[in-house]
Write a protein that holds these residues in place. Structure first.
Motif, PDB file in Angstrom:
ATOM      1  N   UNK A  38      34.044  37.509  48.845  1.00 31.92           N
ATOM      2  CA  UNK A  38      35.219  37.068  49.625  1.00 31.92           C
ATOM      3  C   UNK A  38      36.480  37.172  48.770  1.00 31.92           C
ATOM      4  N   UNK A  39      36.330  36.803  47.511  1.00 30.05           N
ATOM      5  CA  UNK A  39      37.478  36.885  46.593  1.00 30.05           C
ATOM      6  C   UNK A  39      37.889  38.345  46.389  1.00 30.05           C
ATOM      7  N   UNK A  40      36.897  39.207  46.217  1.00 32.24           N
ATOM      8  CA  UNK A  40      37.193  40.636  46.014  1.00 32.24           C
ATOM      9  C   UNK A  40      37.901  41.214  47.238  1.00 32.24           C
ATOM     10  N   UNK A  41      37.447  40.799  48.405  1.00 32.89           N
ATOM     11  CA  UNK A  41      38.046  41.282  49.661  1.00 32.89           C
ATOM     12  C   UNK A  41      39.504  40.826  49.750  1.00 32.89           C
ATOM     13  N   UNK A  42      39.718  39.563  49.399  1.00 33.16           N
ATOM     14  CA  UNK A  42      41.076  39.006  49.436  1.00 33.16           C
ATOM     15  C   UNK A  42      41.983  39.754  48.449  1.00 33.16           C
ATOM     16  N   UNK A  43      41.477  39.969  47.243  1.00 34.15           N
ATOM     17  CA  UNK A  43      42.280  40.641  46.214  1.00 34.15           C
ATOM     18  C   UNK A  43      42.580  42.082  46.606  1.00 34.15           C
ATOM     19  N   UNK A  44      41.563  42.743  47.152  1.00 31.53           N
ATOM     20  CA  UNK A  44      41.774  44.136  47.583  1.00 31.53           C
ATOM     21  C   UNK A  44      42.803  44.180  48.703  1.00 31.53           C
ATOM     22  N   UNK A  45      42.714  43.232  49.626  1.00 32.91           N
ATOM     23  CA  UNK A  45      43.681  43.166  50.723  1.00 32.91           C
ATOM     24  C   UNK A  45      45.078  42.862  50.230  1.00 32.91           C
ATOM     25  N   UNK A  52      40.508  47.786  39.130  1.00 36.75           N
ATOM     26  CA  UNK A  52      40.711  46.516  38.411  1.00 36.75           C
ATOM     27  C   UNK A  52      40.027  45.338  39.090  1.00 36.75           C
ATOM     28  N   UNK A  53      39.397  45.604  40.215  1.00 36.22           N
ATOM     29  CA  UNK A  53      38.887  44.509  41.040  1.00 36.22           C
ATOM     30  C   UNK A  53      37.885  43.621  40.295  1.00 36.22           C
ATOM     31  N   UNK A  54      36.958  44.250  39.602  1.00 32.44           N
ATOM     32  CA  UNK A  54      35.927  43.493  38.897  1.00 32.44           C
ATOM     33  C   UNK A  54      36.563  42.555  37.851  1.00 32.44           C
TER      34      UNK A  54
ATOM     35  N   UNK B  22      35.597  47.806  49.243  1.00 30.86           N
ATOM     36  CA  UNK B  22      35.781  47.500  47.810  1.00 30.86           C
ATOM     37  C   UNK B  22      34.913  46.309  47.412  1.00 30.86           C
ATOM     38  N   UNK B  23      34.871  45.306  48.291  1.00 29.20           N
ATOM     39  CA  UNK B  23      34.079  44.105  47.987  1.00 29.20           C
ATOM     40  C   UNK B  23      32.591  44.440  47.968  1.00 29.20           C
ATOM     41  N   UNK B  24      32.181  45.350  48.849  1.00 32.40           N
ATOM     42  CA  UNK B  24      30.761  45.726  48.884  1.00 32.40           C
ATOM     43  C   UNK B  24      30.345  46.439  47.608  1.00 32.40           C
ATOM     44  N   UNK B  25      31.288  47.133  47.025  1.00 27.91           N
ATOM     45  CA  UNK B  25      30.963  47.882  45.798  1.00 27.91           C
ATOM     46  C   UNK B  25      30.902  46.974  44.563  1.00 27.91           C
ATOM     47  N   UNK B  26      31.399  45.759  44.731  1.00 30.09           N
ATOM     48  CA  UNK B  26      31.386  44.831  43.584  1.00 30.09           C
ATOM     49  C   UNK B  26      29.945  44.468  43.232  1.00 30.09           C
ATOM     50  N   UNK B  27      29.608  44.590  41.975  1.00 34.24           N
ATOM     51  CA  UNK B  27      28.278  44.204  41.512  1.00 34.24           C
ATOM     52  C   UNK B  27      28.315  42.708  41.185  1.00 34.24           C
ATOM     53  N   UNK B  29      26.013  40.439  40.634  1.00 32.29           N
ATOM     54  CA  UNK B  29      25.191  39.923  39.523  1.00 32.29           C
ATOM     55  C   UNK B  29      25.836  40.231  38.167  1.00 32.29           C
ATOM     56  N   UNK B  30      26.378  41.430  38.069  1.00 29.35           N
ATOM     57  CA  UNK B  30      27.045  41.800  36.807  1.00 29.35           C
ATOM     58  C   UNK B  30      28.281  40.911  36.587  1.00 29.35           C
ATOM     59  N   UNK B  31      29.006  40.685  37.692  1.00 28.40           N
ATOM     60  CA  UNK B  31      30.193  39.823  37.611  1.00 28.40           C
ATOM     61  C   UNK B  31      29.789  38.414  37.186  1.00 28.40           C
ATOM     62  N   UNK B  32      28.702  37.921  37.777  1.00 22.34           N
ATOM     63  CA  UNK B  32      28.226  36.568  37.458  1.00 22.34           C
ATOM     64  C   UNK B  32      27.887  36.449  35.971  1.00 22.34           C
ATOM     65  N   UNK B  33      27.152  37.448  35.478  1.00 21.78           N
ATOM     66  CA  UNK B  33      26.773  37.411  34.055  1.00 21.78           C
ATOM     67  C   UNK B  33      28.006  37.488  33.153  1.00 21.78           C
ATOM     68  N   UNK B  34      28.960  38.318  33.558  1.00 14.52           N
ATOM     69  CA  UNK B  34      30.189  38.456  32.748  1.00 14.52           C
ATOM     70  C   UNK B  34      30.972  37.149  32.727  1.00 14.52           C
TER      71      UNK B  34
END
Lengths: 183, 140
Positions: A38-45, A52-54, B22-27, B29-34
């Protein structure tokens, strides 16, 4: 015959926050899993470049966990997290501007990420994203929290430290400008 | 397309789709570990770094301030010194040992100032002729 195990009720965000404050790392991990997309979606929007999203998601969680004592529970944890995400994105934009790399607005206008995904995205969605990048921050965030995240005005107002009426006005202005840009 | 052809629900629908890919492509588990990994790092190191930077900036500002005050105050200090009219240091250095001793002896001497004794200050202690002489001198 074995009795069926009662289905465990999902642990609330508040309980996870309390557990994290007590030092439970697993609780923090669960909060990230729950809200990262949800956060990623918000940031992308809101205009975050996909590359840089991650990093932006991670920075937002780190900042949130380190300032968790300031979370008063006036809104949901997710809403609070999204507003922190807005701040993180703004700071990243400033740093980018100082480093004289591509400004955020230009980056928004460009075809970010992989071209295949861009081709899939509709023209209207592209224009919406472009125009969102040009909105004042408050209008953009209110619009996204309302239209993208489906939050009510009371929740939005509490998270952004404004009134419900002001949040409505911001949404109205944002919507009008976005409609104009899409016609 | 006319203005406002896109109605609110359509706009909301578009907004809901924003960032979904973009959100779907987010990993996650990797984010959590980081995130957990960064949380494990002591914040003290970062705080210390920031504090050190702040301390250096403050120290530099203080030095600049002191130098500035010195630059501003130097002409004034010179003026005060001149007004004081001190004997030039060179003149003292040129004196011989005997001369210096004599100067110091003179400085030790009590200053020859006649301080009137308290009894001298009253007119009532003067005799009649003395008073008459005093009046005459004032009229004089």
């Amino acid at each position: 015959m074995a009795q069926p195990q009662p289905v465990a009720a999902p642990v609330s965000d508040a309980a996870l926050i309390a557990a994290w404050q007590g030092g439970d790392e697993g609780a923090a991990a669960e909060l990230v899993r729950r809200h990262a997309r949800a956060l990623a979606r918000f940031l992308a929007g809101a205009g975050a470049p996909e590359a840089d999203l991650d990093d932006l998601v991670q920075d937002t969680f780190i900042r949130a966990f380190r300032s968790i004592d300031r979370f008063r529970g006036e809104c949901q944890f997710r809403t609070w997290l999204l507003t922190i995400g807005g701040n993180v994105l703004k700071d990243a934009g400033r740093r980018a501007a100082r480093a004289k790399v591509i400004p955020l607005a230009e980056d928004l206008a460009s075809t970010e990420g992989d071209p295949h995904a861009e081709a899939e995205a509709g023209e209207a969605a592209d224009r919406l994203r472009d125009e969102l990048g040009r909105l004042p921050r408050m209008q953009r965030e209110v619009f996204l929290l309302r239209a993208q995240q489906g939050l009510d005005y009371g929740e939005i107002a509490a998270a952004l430290g404004t009134t419900e009426g002001a949040a409505r006005v911001h949404y109205h202005h944002a919507q009008r400008r976005l409609k104009e840009s899409l016609t | 397309m006319k203005q406002h052809d896109i109605e609110d629900p359509q706009l909301q629908e578009l907004a809901r789709k924003l960032g979904v890919r973009a959100a779907e492509r987010l990993d996650v588990e990797r984010t959590t570990l980081a995130v957990l990994s960064q949380l494990r790092q002591p914040q003290r190191q970062r705080t210390w770094l920031v504090w050190t930077q702040v301390a250096w900036v403050r120290a530099a500002a203080m030095v600049v301030l002191l130098v500035g005050i010195g630059v501003v105050m130097q002409p004034r200090a010179e003026a005060v010194r001149t007004a004081w009219d001190e004997p030039p240091a060179g003149a003292v250095q040129e004196l011989s040992a005997d001369q210096l001793t004599r100067v110091l002896d003179e400085l030790d001497q009590p200053v020859d100032v006649t301080v009137p004794a308290p009894e001298d200050a009253g007119l009532e202690d003067l005799s009649e002729p003395e008073l008459r002489a005093l009046l005459q001198s004032l009229e004089g």
